[in-house]
Each structure stands twice: as C-alpha cells, then as structure tokens.
Motif scaffolding. Sequence first.
Motif, PDB file in Angstrom:
ATOM      1  N   GLU A 120       0.951  -1.048   0.068  1.00 19.79           N
ATOM      2  CA  GLU A 120       0.130  -0.045   0.044  1.00 19.79           C
ATOM      3  C   GLU A 120       1.076   1.111   0.005  1.00 19.79           C
ATOM      4  O   GLU A 120       0.756   2.383  -0.820  1.00 19.79           O
ATOM      5  CB  GLU A 120      -0.919  -0.113   1.146  1.00 19.79           C
ATOM      6  N   ARG A 163      -5.702   0.136   0.590  1.00 20.87           N
ATOM      7  CA  ARG A 163      -5.202  -0.889   1.618  1.00 20.87           C
ATOM      8  C   ARG A 163      -4.947  -2.278   1.173  1.00 20.87           C
ATOM      9  O   ARG A 163      -3.983  -2.802   1.759  1.00 20.87           O
ATOM     10  CB  ARG A 163      -6.223  -0.750   2.815  1.00 20.87           C
ATOM     11  N   ASP A 164      -5.835  -2.615   0.215  1.00 19.38           N
ATOM     12  CA  ASP A 164      -5.833  -4.137  -0.088  1.00 19.38           C
ATOM     13  C   ASP A 164      -5.002  -4.421  -1.285  1.00 19.38           C
ATOM     14  O   ASP A 164      -4.987  -5.750  -1.800  1.00 19.38           O
ATOM     15  CB  ASP A 164      -7.100  -4.700  -0.199  1.00 19.38           C
ATOM     16  N   ASP A 210      -2.248  -5.424  -4.062  1.00 20.15           N
ATOM     17  CA  ASP A 210      -1.206  -6.480  -3.984  1.00 20.15           C
ATOM     18  C   ASP A 210      -0.216  -6.223  -5.135  1.00 20.15           C
ATOM     19  O   ASP A 210      -0.522  -5.322  -6.076  1.00 20.15           O
ATOM     20  CB  ASP A 210      -1.497  -7.830  -4.251  1.00 20.15           C
ATOM     21  N   ASP A 249      -9.489   2.397   2.790  1.00 19.18           N
ATOM     22  CA  ASP A 249     -10.285   0.956   2.260  1.00 19.18           C
ATOM     23  C   ASP A 249     -10.888   1.344   0.929  1.00 19.18           C
ATOM     24  O   ASP A 249     -11.117   2.356   0.538  1.00 19.18           O
ATOM     25  CB  ASP A 249     -11.444   0.905   3.057  1.00 19.18           C
TER      26      ASP A 249
END
Length: 142
Positions: A38, A64-65, A67, A123
């Motif tokens: 992130e 946030r998530d 990859d 988020d």
Amino acid sequence: MAGLRPETPTPTEIKQHQKSRVLEISFDNGDRFELSYEFLRVFSPSAEVRGHGIGEEKLQIGKRDVDILRIEPVGNYAIRPVFSDGHDSGLYSWDILHGLGSHRDELWQAYLDKLKDAGASRDPAECPELPPAPAPSCGIKR
C-alpha cells in the motif's frame, strides 16, 4: 551507478512477502526496509500519482488491499511493480526506494493526515448503487 545518484546504496536483496504484503529491501550499506505494498502504491513515482509539477499530486485512496502481482527489473537501476489495481507505470529507482525507506514513518503520517483532511479512506471504496436507467425511447410520439 546506483540508482540515479552515484552515492545511493544499491539493493543486495529484494524479497516479496505476499501474505503480509510487504516488500523487504536490503542495501549494500546495511540499511534494510520493510515497505508495505500500500505504501509503495500510494507513493508511486509515476506521473499518474505525482503529476507533472508541484500541486498536481493526486491523493491515492482505497489502496489498503492492493497487491503486487509481479516485480519487473528495469536495467540495473530500478524495479517496476505491477499492482493488482492495474497501476504499473511507476519506476522505483534505487535512490527512490532508499528515500522511501529512510522517510517511511513521516511520509506515512503525512499521507494519513491528508486522507483525514480530505475525508477519504484507505479502504477500497464501494460503488454506490446507480439508479435504474430510464426505458429507451422508441421515437413514437403520442
């Protein structure tokens, strides 16, 4: 040449930790940094993120998530991560990576402050429901 400046340390090892989403970088001067995916995405050196001049930076939200799908070497001076959100235009030279690692904590806090000021979130944003589209007109006048 190490990175874009001769005095910049050169990475001796770059490890991708998929489960924790952390890139671990060790340099030839003994420095070692752990940078979250992130963090790397938010501070991408690309024009898409940084703009083309002062004041043109774009605040990155909802990362946030994210990859890193893969990391591609760029010559002997940089890497190009390919992120899961499609971003792949940031070239992270050795000096950029070392600078991000050296200033990680203050950069991260400044980013969190900007998010708060903007009322934004780390988020991923959920798409709001769109109202149903009106029925198409068939061109018949009544």
